[in-house]
Write an enzyme that holds these catalytic residues in place. Structure first.
Site, PDB file in Angstrom:
ATOM      1  N   CYS A 363      -1.389   0.096   3.204  1.00 54.19           N
ATOM      2  CA  CYS A 363      -2.578  -0.082   4.064  1.00 54.19           C
ATOM      3  C   CYS A 363      -3.799  -0.505   3.250  1.00 54.19           C
ATOM      4  O   CYS A 363      -3.839  -0.367   2.025  1.00 54.19           O
ATOM      5  CB  CYS A 363      -2.861   1.182   4.876  1.00 54.19           C
ATOM      6  SG  CYS A 363      -3.869   2.419   4.033  1.00 54.19           S
ATOM      7  N   HIS A 392      -5.527   4.450   7.438  1.00 53.91           N
ATOM      8  CA  HIS A 392      -4.289   4.918   6.792  1.00 53.91           C
ATOM      9  C   HIS A 392      -3.380   5.640   7.791  1.00 53.91           C
ATOM     10  O   HIS A 392      -2.172   5.380   7.843  1.00 53.91           O
ATOM     11  CB  HIS A 392      -4.610   5.836   5.610  1.00 53.91           C
ATOM     12  CG  HIS A 392      -3.396   6.540   5.097  1.00 53.91           C
ATOM     13  ND1 HIS A 392      -2.461   5.911   4.301  1.00 53.91           N
ATOM     14  CD2 HIS A 392      -2.923   7.793   5.326  1.00 53.91           C
ATOM     15  CE1 HIS A 392      -1.471   6.764   4.046  1.00 53.91           C
ATOM     16  NE2 HIS A 392      -1.721   7.909   4.661  1.00 53.91           N
TER      17      HIS A 392
END
Ligand SMILES: [Zn+2]
Length: 434
Positions: A363, A392
């Protein structure tokens, strides 16, 4: 619906499909097999909407008020989310469905060009109204015992009658009315690709006789939703087709869930939502009952789950899409997901931890920021911590469901499930952190 039913047709006009329903589609891909080769209910598939496709199983991010809280739509796209679900109740109260209609619909309003969902508003109308959260209850008719329960210390803010629900705005206390027709009107103006029929929610505290009565009302409301939905589809012929999902209630009763599936499954819905209060231990069983009884060629959405064990259970038992506010909600309390469990970044041990939230995570947050920095932001009450952890957490859940989808495709679902859940629920976390 006038104009679609031939003169003298005996059947209820609501049960005839609408010609524009072909603009929405679902195809089943690979069916899940158990390790012993027997068929399970899970499957992969593709939902086709006017704003793009959703490969299923898919985790749908929640943007309650036309925003995934603290996350830019561009980031929502980048983290791999395929669709966003907004809430008709909240958008009806603020800024008003007409504003979204004028903007060109939910997606255009919030700068999200992918598929969108709205729930019917029923859950918020009734759950906020009774003061309960997930376990809700409301009826003005019955006044005895559990069927009239209101959360302790809460005023009853919603009352159900045959036609609909009166409820009090949680914003300013104004009285509002929702009915199947009003919900359809609101959801058409909001303009999401997938809408849900307005249903009555019950709780596990309701008596069985009340569940039976409520289920019949939900069926009558489902027919009214379809009739109004088709009428609005004709009236708004210049707009992209919006699909309508029926919602299956029936609490923890197998026969009632089955009856709801057969009743609503016979109606021309584009898909189905599995609703109602579900106890964690019964989740797989109830989703399985519904999947077995619903039409195989229509998608099934499960409302409100995101815990890893719940996701695998739901996928295994035939849910195609799910949504949940948890990834962003827990992020605002500094909780972050890792393959070894959920941890809280507020802990002092993260003050000098210059590693990413999750080692190896793909991410944006993990590529660019450390636990120490986000810990600092959180402690300093900087809003950026919410954004970074939300990115995230959303990515973590989206990726987990993507992996499950891929594993169904290549026959490794049960190995992935075992490996993922045993790592996630391994027990007491290492005091030094994940
Ligand atoms: Zn990450």
């Amino acid at each position: 619906m006038a104009g679609h039913a031939p003169p003298g047709a005996a059947a209820d006009p609501a049960v005839r499909p609408h010609p524009r329903q072909g603009e929405f589609g679902f195809t089943v891909g690979t069916r899940l097999c158990r390790p012993d080769g027997s068929p399970a209910l899970g499957r992969t598939g593709t939902i086709t909407t006017p704003h793009g496709r959703i490969r299923t199983p898919a985790f749908v991010t929640v943007g309650t008020k036309a925003t995934v809280k603290t996350v830019l739509p561009e980031s929502v796209r980048e983290l791999g989310a395929q669709a966003v679900l907004a809430n008709a109740y909240h958008l009806y109260l603020q800024p008003g469905a007409d504003v979204l209609d004028e903007a060109g619909g939910l997606g255009a309003f919030m700068n999200w060009d992918g598929p969108t969902f709205t729930d019917s508003g029923g859950f918020q109308v009734m759950s906020l109204g009774s003061g309960f959260k997930k376990v809700i209850d409301m009826t003005a008719v019955e006044t005895s015992g559990a069927d009239d329960a209101v959360a302790p210390g809460k005023e009853r803010l919603a009352n159900v009658d045959e036609d609909g629900v009166w409820f009090k705005s949680h914003l300013n206390g104004d009285m509002h009315r929702f009915s199947p027709e009003i919900s359809m009107g609101v959801q058409h103006r909001i303009g999401a690709d997938i809408m849900f029929a307005f249903d009555e929610l019950t709780t596990l505290h309701n008596s069985r006789s009340y569940q039976v009565e409520s289920l019949e009302r939900t069926r009558r409301w489902a027919e009214r939703c379809i009739a109004e939905h088709f009428r609005l589809t004709d009236e708004r012929a210049h707009k992209p087709y919006q699909a309508l999902f029926g919602v299956i209630q029936g609490a923890q009763y197998r026969d009632l869930r089955r009856k709801a599936c057969l009743d609503l499954g016979a109606l021309p819905f584009d898909g189905f939502g599995i609703g109602g209060a579900l106890e964690k231990e019964n989740l797989g069983t109830i989703v399985g009952w519904c999947s077995a009884a619903l039409p195989e060629d229509k998608p099934r959405h499960l409302l409100g789950i995101s815990e890893p064990d719940d996701l695998f259970t739901a996928i295994e038992n035939g849910a195609d899409t799910f949504d949940c506010v948890s990834p962003t909600r827990v992020a605002r309390n500094s909780a972050f997901y890792t393959p070894h469990g959920r941890f809280n970044l507020a802990g002092q041990r993260y003050k000098r931890d210059f590693t990413p939230l999750q080692e190896g995570c793909d991410c944006y947050t993990c590529a660019n920021y450390t636990r120490a920095y986000i810990h600092h932001l959180y402690k300093a009450k900087e809003m950026l911590s919410h954004t970074l952890i939300s990115i995230h957490n959303e990515r973590f859940v989206v990726r987990m469901v993507d992996n499950a989808r891929e594993a169904i495709g290549n026959g490794t679902f049960f190995e992935l499930k075992e490996r993922t859940l045993s790592a996630y629920y391994a027990g007491k976390p290492d005091p030094q952190g994940p």
